[in-house]
Design a protein around this motif. Structure first.
Motif, PDB file in Angstrom:
ATOM      1  N   HIS A  17      15.369  -2.817  -4.219  1.00 21.18           N
ATOM      2  CA  HIS A  17      14.054  -2.318  -4.615  1.00 21.18           C
ATOM      3  C   HIS A  17      14.049  -0.794  -4.501  1.00 21.18           C
ATOM      4  N   PRO A  18      13.340  -0.116  -5.397  1.00 22.02           N
ATOM      5  CA  PRO A  18      13.338   1.351  -5.365  1.00 22.02           C
ATOM      6  C   PRO A  18      12.677   1.883  -4.099  1.00 22.02           C
ATOM      7  N   GLU A  19      13.214   2.983  -3.595  1.00 23.39           N
ATOM      8  CA  GLU A  19      12.621   3.628  -2.427  1.00 23.39           C
ATOM      9  C   GLU A  19      11.311   4.329  -2.790  1.00 23.39           C
ATOM     10  N   ASP A  20      11.271   4.821  -4.014  1.00 26.99           N
ATOM     11  CA  ASP A  20      10.079   5.533  -4.480  1.00 26.99           C
ATOM     12  C   ASP A  20       9.443   4.719  -5.604  1.00 26.99           C
ATOM     13  N   ILE A  21       8.169   4.440  -5.531  1.00 25.67           N
ATOM     14  CA  ILE A  21       7.460   3.629  -6.527  1.00 25.67           C
ATOM     15  C   ILE A  21       7.515   4.259  -7.914  1.00 25.67           C
ATOM     16  N   SER A  22       7.633   5.567  -7.993  1.00 26.46           N
ATOM     17  CA  SER A  22       7.652   6.242  -9.294  1.00 26.46           C
ATOM     18  C   SER A  22       8.989   6.102 -10.015  1.00 26.46           C
ATOM     19  N   GLU A  23      10.014   5.585  -9.359  1.00 27.14           N
ATOM     20  CA  GLU A  23      11.333   5.405  -9.988  1.00 27.14           C
ATOM     21  C   GLU A  23      11.332   4.137 -10.834  1.00 27.14           C
ATOM     22  N   LYS A  24      10.851   4.249 -12.052  1.00 27.09           N
ATOM     23  CA  LYS A  24      10.738   3.088 -12.944  1.00 27.09           C
ATOM     24  C   LYS A  24      12.102   2.514 -13.312  1.00 27.09           C
ATOM     25  N   SER A  32      14.641   2.084 -11.475  1.00 31.13           N
ATOM     26  CA  SER A  32      15.274   1.390 -10.354  1.00 31.13           C
ATOM     27  C   SER A  32      14.573   0.085  -9.983  1.00 31.13           C
ATOM     28  N   TYR A  33      13.615  -0.342 -10.765  1.00 30.57           N
ATOM     29  CA  TYR A  33      12.844  -1.535 -10.418  1.00 30.57           C
ATOM     30  C   TYR A  33      13.661  -2.824 -10.490  1.00 30.57           C
TER      31      TYR A  33
END
Length: 102
Positions: free
Chosen positions: A75-82, A84-85
């Motif tokens: 899972h992406p560490e940063d929610i904004s990293e689309k 890496s979802y």
């Protein structure tokens, strides 16, 4: 990933080598990830892979099986990293027996 070598006979006549790999699958959405993850899981469990010894020839020299030892969703560490979802990693092991003089 680290590999293991284990002596399985006296005077080192035979050694079992286990090579470990991690293969990533990155997909566009969760539906595609689920479908492709299932396909790759079946391939790693059931299919034989062709072996090419490119140091000797470009022709296939045999085949091998691999062991799927784990599937890890990332899972992406940063929610904004689309981008890496939708990622998953397959942990693969390939075991081989090496004999002295071969």
């Amino acid at each position: 990933m680290p590999s293991n070598h284990e002596i399985i006979s006296k005077q080192r006549e035979g050694i079992q080598a286990i090579y470990r790999y991690q293969i990533a699958l990155i997909d566009l959405n969760s539906v595609n990830l689920s479908v492709n993850q299932e396909r790759l899981t079946d391939i790693f469990h059931f299919d034989k892979f062709t072996f090419y010894d490119t140091l000797k020839s470009s022709q296939p020299t045999g085949s091998f099986l691999c062991d799927l030892t784990g599937i890890t969703p990332i899972h992406p560490e940063d929610i904004s990293e689309k981008s890496s979802y939708h990622r998953v990693y397959f942990d693969i092991e390939i075991a081989t027996l090496k004999r002295s003089g071969s």
